[in-house]
Structure formats: C-alpha cells, structure tokens
Design an enzyme around this catalytic site. Structure first.
Site, PDB file in Angstrom:
ATOM      1  N   LYS A   1      -2.784   5.008   6.997  1.00  0.00           N
ATOM      2  CA  LYS A   1      -3.362   5.016   8.913  1.00  0.00           C
ATOM      3  C   LYS A   1      -3.043   7.052   8.607  1.00  0.00           C
ATOM      4  CE  LYS A   1      -0.869   1.152  10.000  1.00  0.00           C
ATOM      5  NZ  LYS A   1      -0.542   0.190   9.207  1.00  0.00           N
TER       6      LYS A   1
ATOM      7  N   CYS B   1     -10.780  -9.074  15.049  1.00  0.00           N
ATOM      8  CA  CYS B   1      -9.774  -9.458  14.435  1.00  0.00           C
ATOM      9  C   CYS B   1      -9.960  -8.542  12.574  1.00  0.00           C
ATOM     10  CB  CYS B   1      -9.555 -10.765  13.738  1.00  0.00           C
ATOM     11  SG  CYS B   1      -8.214 -11.395  12.442  1.00  0.00           S
TER      12      CYS B   1
ATOM     13  N   ARG C   1       7.456   0.207   1.493  1.00  0.00           N
ATOM     14  CA  ARG C   1       6.845  -1.272   2.386  1.00  0.00           C
ATOM     15  C   ARG C   1       6.197  -2.532   2.067  1.00  0.00           C
ATOM     16  NH1 ARG C   1       5.771   3.616   4.353  1.00  0.00           N
ATOM     17  NH2 ARG C   1       4.052   3.797   5.900  1.00  0.00           N
TER      18      ARG C   1
ATOM     19  N   CYS D   1      -8.420 -12.478  18.486  1.00  0.00           N
ATOM     20  CA  CYS D   1      -9.180 -11.173  18.545  1.00  0.00           C
ATOM     21  C   CYS D   1     -10.227 -11.094  18.838  1.00  0.00           C
ATOM     22  CB  CYS D   1      -8.145 -10.082  18.399  1.00  0.00           C
ATOM     23  SG  CYS D   1      -6.164  -9.987  19.171  1.00  0.00           S
TER      24      CYS D   1
ATOM     25  N   ASP E   1     -11.227  -0.900  13.048  1.00  0.00           N
ATOM     26  CA  ASP E   1     -11.589  -1.374  12.001  1.00  0.00           C
ATOM     27  C   ASP E   1     -12.988  -1.387  12.173  1.00  0.00           C
ATOM     28  OD1 ASP E   1      -8.873   0.019  10.945  1.00  0.00           O
ATOM     29  OD2 ASP E   1      -8.008  -2.530  11.458  1.00  0.00           O
TER      30      ASP E   1
ATOM     31  N   CYS F   1      -3.159 -18.144  14.790  1.00  0.00           N
ATOM     32  CA  CYS F   1      -2.887 -17.653  16.119  1.00  0.00           C
ATOM     33  C   CYS F   1      -2.691 -17.904  17.023  1.00  0.00           C
ATOM     34  CB  CYS F   1      -3.471 -15.981  15.811  1.00  0.00           C
ATOM     35  SG  CYS F   1      -3.267 -14.537  14.744  1.00  0.00           S
TER      36      CYS F   1
ATOM     37  N   ARG G   1       0.859  -1.140   0.174  1.00  0.00           N
ATOM     38  CA  ARG G   1       0.034  -0.110  -0.148  1.00  0.00           C
ATOM     39  C   ARG G   1       0.585   1.305  -0.171  1.00  0.00           C
ATOM     40  NH1 ARG G   1      -4.821  -0.144   2.041  1.00  0.00           N
ATOM     41  NH2 ARG G   1      -4.357  -1.333   3.542  1.00  0.00           N
ATOM     42  N   TYR G   2       1.839   1.195   1.012  1.00  0.00           N
ATOM     43  CA  TYR G   2       2.618   2.535   1.002  1.00  0.00           C
ATOM     44  C   TYR G   2       4.010   2.111   0.239  1.00  0.00           C
ATOM     45  CZ  TYR G   2      -0.079   3.427   5.333  1.00  0.00           C
ATOM     46  OH  TYR G   2      -0.697   3.366   6.266  1.00  0.00           O
TER      47      TYR G   2
ATOM     48  N   ARG H   1      -8.253  -8.764  10.159  1.00  0.00           N
ATOM     49  CA  ARG H   1      -7.984  -9.716   9.211  1.00  0.00           C
ATOM     50  C   ARG H   1      -8.929 -11.499   9.730  1.00  0.00           C
ATOM     51  NH1 ARG H   1      -2.926  -8.894   9.110  1.00  0.00           N
ATOM     52  NH2 ARG H   1      -2.909  -6.774   8.393  1.00  0.00           N
TER      53      ARG H   1
ATOM     54  N   ASP I   1      -7.188   3.712  10.771  1.00  0.00           N
ATOM     55  CA  ASP I   1      -6.726   3.305   9.061  1.00  0.00           C
ATOM     56  C   ASP I   1      -7.711   3.135   8.043  1.00  0.00           C
ATOM     57  OD1 ASP I   1      -4.820   1.585   7.674  1.00  0.00           O
ATOM     58  OD2 ASP I   1      -4.885   0.034   8.798  1.00  0.00           O
TER      59      ASP I   1
HETATM   60  C1  LIG Z   1       0.781  -0.627   9.046  1.00  0.00           C
HETATM   61  C2  LIG Z   1       1.074  -0.969   7.788  1.00  0.00           C
HETATM   62  C3  LIG Z   1       2.478  -1.259   7.102  1.00  0.00           C
HETATM   63  C4  LIG Z   1       3.201  -0.427   8.542  1.00  0.00           C
HETATM   64  O1  LIG Z   1       2.931   0.825   8.270  1.00  0.00           O
HETATM   65  P1  LIG Z   1       4.246   1.630   9.345  1.00  0.00           P
HETATM   66  O2  LIG Z   1       3.236   3.075   9.200  1.00  0.00           O
HETATM   67  O3  LIG Z   1       5.329   2.129   8.499  1.00  0.00           O
HETATM   68  O4  LIG Z   1       4.027   1.253  10.967  1.00  0.00           O
HETATM   69  C5  LIG Z   1       3.036  -0.881   6.159  1.00  0.00           C
HETATM   70  N1  LIG Z   1       2.070  -1.751   4.909  1.00  0.00           N
HETATM   71  C6  LIG Z   1       0.210  -1.787   5.377  1.00  0.00           C
HETATM   72  C7  LIG Z   1      -0.440  -2.212   4.591  1.00  0.00           C
HETATM   73  C8  LIG Z   1      -0.237  -1.759   6.160  1.00  0.00           C
HETATM   74  O5  LIG Z   1      -1.030  -1.726   7.250  1.00  0.00           O
END
Ligand SMILES: *Cc1c(COP(=O)(O)O)cnc(C)c1O
Length: 398
Positions: free
Chosen positions: A342, A137, A121, A134, A298, A130, A117-118, A139, A335
């Site tokens: 986020k 959850c 990363r 929870c 969420d 798990c 998404r980002y 997911r 989120d």
């Molecule tokens: C939370 C998340 C991350 C990590 O986010 P950080 O703000 O760097 O901790 C990376 N990818 C996805 C899809 C996430 O939901």
C-alpha cells in the site's frame, strides 16, 4: 437522497418472515439471493445485469444476504448498493492492464493461504467464502469457489511458519470472511495464534458486520474478547449500509473492547463524491468506527466500470481534511499493481521544502512558512544556551 440517519430496511422484500428467522445468521445465509430467477422475482433487472448474472457463475458467484439485499433501490438501476453486489455485463470485459492477482499476492505466499509481504506482519487467508460477494473483489480468483484458482490454506504449515518467524508480530485474518466460521472454529484459530509468544497483535478483516449483522452475537463477542488485543477492520462504502442493525452490531463489537477501523474502496457511482464520503465518515464515527483506509480500486479483471480517477480520490481527501473531524479522514492508498504494498496518496500540502524552510498550505488554501531547525542560532541565543548549560542560574537569563 443521502441517508444521514440510521434506519432499518427490514423486512423489505421478505415480508412475513418470523423475527427469529430474520435475526438468525444461519437463516440469512441459507436464504441468500444466488440465482437469476430469485433476482428476477425481486427486482427488475437491466439487460446488463441479466447478462452479468449469466457470466458470474464462472468468475465470482452471486450471493447477497436478505439483510443487505433490502438496501437495494428497486427503482434505481444505478443504486450504489446494487452496483456493489449485482453483476453487470461489464464484468466480462477484461482490460489489458487488469489482472487476476492485481496486487501480486500469490508471489508472496511462503505457505498456501499466508501472504507475507511486509517485514513484521502477515495476511492469513482462512476461508474463501463471504456472506455476500463484492463484484470488485480483489481476490475473486480464489473467493466464492467459482473462479479459476482454489485457496488451499494449509493451517498447520501456517502455524509452523508463524512460530518459526519471530519477526511476525501482527497477524491479519482475512479471506473470504473469517466471521463466517463458527465461534468454536474461530476460537480455535485465535487460540493457536495466541499461543505463539511473538504475535503481539491480531486483527480480523470482515464485511460480516455489514452484510450479516445478525452474526455479531453476544456469544461471538464474548469469545473474541478472550483474545485481546484484537482489532477489526470492517468494509463500508456507502452511508446507506450503516443501518440500525449494523450500528448495533458494531456497538456490540466496540463494547467487547475491539477497536474498529473501516476500509472503503473508491467506486464509481457508489462513493466517488465528497458529499457521500463525508456522510459515510460521519456515520462511521457515530458507529464508533474509525475510517482507516480509502483504497484506490485494484486492477482486478472486469472492474473498469467501477474505476475512479486517482485525481477524484485526492479531491475527496482534500474535501475532508480540515473540513471535518480528523478521525474521520481515512488514508487514501494505492495497493501497488504487481505487489509493492500500500502506498499513501495525499493532496499536496507541502508547496516548497528546502534546508531552511517548508512552505505549506492549509485546508483553506492559505500559505504558511515553517522554519527548519537551524544549526547556527543567532548570536545572543547561542551564548545564553551555553551559559545555562554550564550551570549558571537560570533566572539571570529569563
Ligand atoms: C494490507 C495488508 C496488510 C496490512 O497492512 P496495514 O497497512 O498494516 O494495515 C498486511 N499484509 C498484506 C499482504 C496486506 O495486503
């Protein structure tokens, strides 16, 4: 009562279990509470819980490790531990705004099991299992195997994707819980990731240190240590969860050089209270864990009974900032529903901001003014700066 000290709930509901069994993570997994019959034998269920367990099997399985189950107060139907892991009837109620995939992960999966998404990363979903489940959850559509979808992580395709995507410098292993894998299996995954030169940073998201502290063995820590820089995010919501066993497990991870962060979810009747949250962050710091995120819940199907107004979350952050150690203040985030990532939500400390100044308030409510840098310094200062810059001896001017 709020627990601010560390204690052990063992053996609790399991008297007579041999210490070597109790301390074995495989014994803990094998002896999880997973059925209505087991639950009924241990605690008196409310009608809502009894109905909740009946519907859980088709949504998100019931499973609680004996270690974590021992934290339940059998006399309090609103026990904050109970609310997190024992299903309730309300789970079968879906509000019109609730979703199966509340943060739109499926739409950001270039390869099954990998959420990108980002820009730099990725989230790598290594398993759907798990140690305990929870009830809120995010997911639950894939986790535990009971829900409507199946997580079909394609490991080889993910390694190939990561090798080809040189912009990815940070990989977050999650699931499910990566620490349920054997040391060898996890070692294998970390080794494959470490072989990709542009991956600078790996982290593991896990609730195992909390649900199953017995899993954090010296052998596991020694293996993880080979893969530095490795960070870990754990998930604690209430101070009661930080038992002596959990504190010691977190200590072993910290001693292995793994920086620890905590991600809490704001939950009604669990931690939607400034005093509970303050006790939690203080205990986390003593466990060498830095509170990282506080998540607004969420919009997962069947979670409305655990939802807290955002106003309350902001109030909790305000009750911490300035009033206690800065390291103890997590970033409150939502989120974004549907998949925006986020987004930080903060109390308003900036009262006014224009080209000349910013007007701020502190944690006590006192107001201060901070001037912005000015392009036109008052005469005198400007000439002095010019003279110094042209090489005049500095002592003439000070
Ligand atoms: C939370 C998340 C991350 C990590 O986010 P950080 O703000 O760097 O901790 C990376 N990818 C996805 C899809 C996430 O939901």
């Amino acid at each position: 009562m709020l627990s601010t000290e560390f204690s052990s709930p063992a053996p609790g509901f399991w008297p007579g279990v041999k210490p070597e069994d109790w301390n074995s993570w495989r014994w803990q997994l094998k002896n999880r509470v997973t059925t209505l019959e087991q639950l009924e034998r241990l605690i008196e269920l409310t009608p809502s819980e009894r109905a909740g367990v009946a519907v859980a099997g088709s949504k998100l399985s019931l499973a609680v490790t004996p270690h974590f189950f021992n934290l339940i107060d059998p006399h309090d139907p609103n026990c904050p531990i109970r609310r997190q892991v024992i299903p309730r009837f309300e789970e079968s109620l879906t509000m019109p705004w609730e979703m199966a995939d509340p943060v739109g992960e499926d739409g950001h999966m270039p390869v099954p099991g990998l959420v990108h998404r980002y820009p730099d990363r990725v989230l790598f979903l290594v398993t759907d299992r798990c140690a305990s489940y929870c009830r809120y959850c995010t997911r639950s559509r894939v986790v535990s195997g009971a829900g409507e979808q199946e997580l079909r992580t394609n490991f080889e395709a993910i390694y190939a994707y990561l090798a080809a995507h040189t912009e990815v410098r940070d990989v977050l292993l999650s699931g499910g819980d990566p620490l349920l894998f054997s040391d060898d299996k996890l070692d294998g995954i970390l080794t494959r990731l470490r072989a990709i030169p542009h991956i600078e940073f790996v982290r593991i998201g896990s609730r195992v240190p909390i649900f199953l502290p017995q899993r954090i063995t010296p052998e596991l820590c020694a293996m993880l240590k080979k893969h530095h820089p490795l960070w870990m995010s754990v998930h604690v919501n209430h101070p009661k969860e930080l038992t002596t066993e959990v504190r010691d497990a977190l200590g072993r991870l910290a001693d292995a050089g793994i920086p620890l962060g905590n991600q809490s979810v704001l939950l009604r009747g669990v931690n939607d209270d400034p005093a509970v949250m303050k006790a939690l962050v203080h205990k986390l710091l003593r466990c060498r864990v830095r509170p990282y995120y506080l998540y607004q819940l969420d919009l997962i199907q069947g979670s409305s009974h655990l939802q807290v107004p955002v106003k309350k979350g902001v109030e909790i952050i305000e009750s911490l900032r300035g009033h206690t150690t800065g390291y103890g203040v997590p970033q409150y985030v939502i989120d974004a529903p549907g998949g925006g990532g986020k987004v930080p939500v903060n109390p308003g400390y900036v009262l006014h901001h224009d080209a000349e100044r910013v007007l701020i308030r502190n944690y006590e409510g006192r107001v201060f003014e901070y001037p912005e840098p000015r392009s036109h310094a008052p005469t005198g200062i400007k000439e002095t700066v010019a003279a110094v810059e042209s090489g005049a001896p500095i002592q003439d001017y000070v």
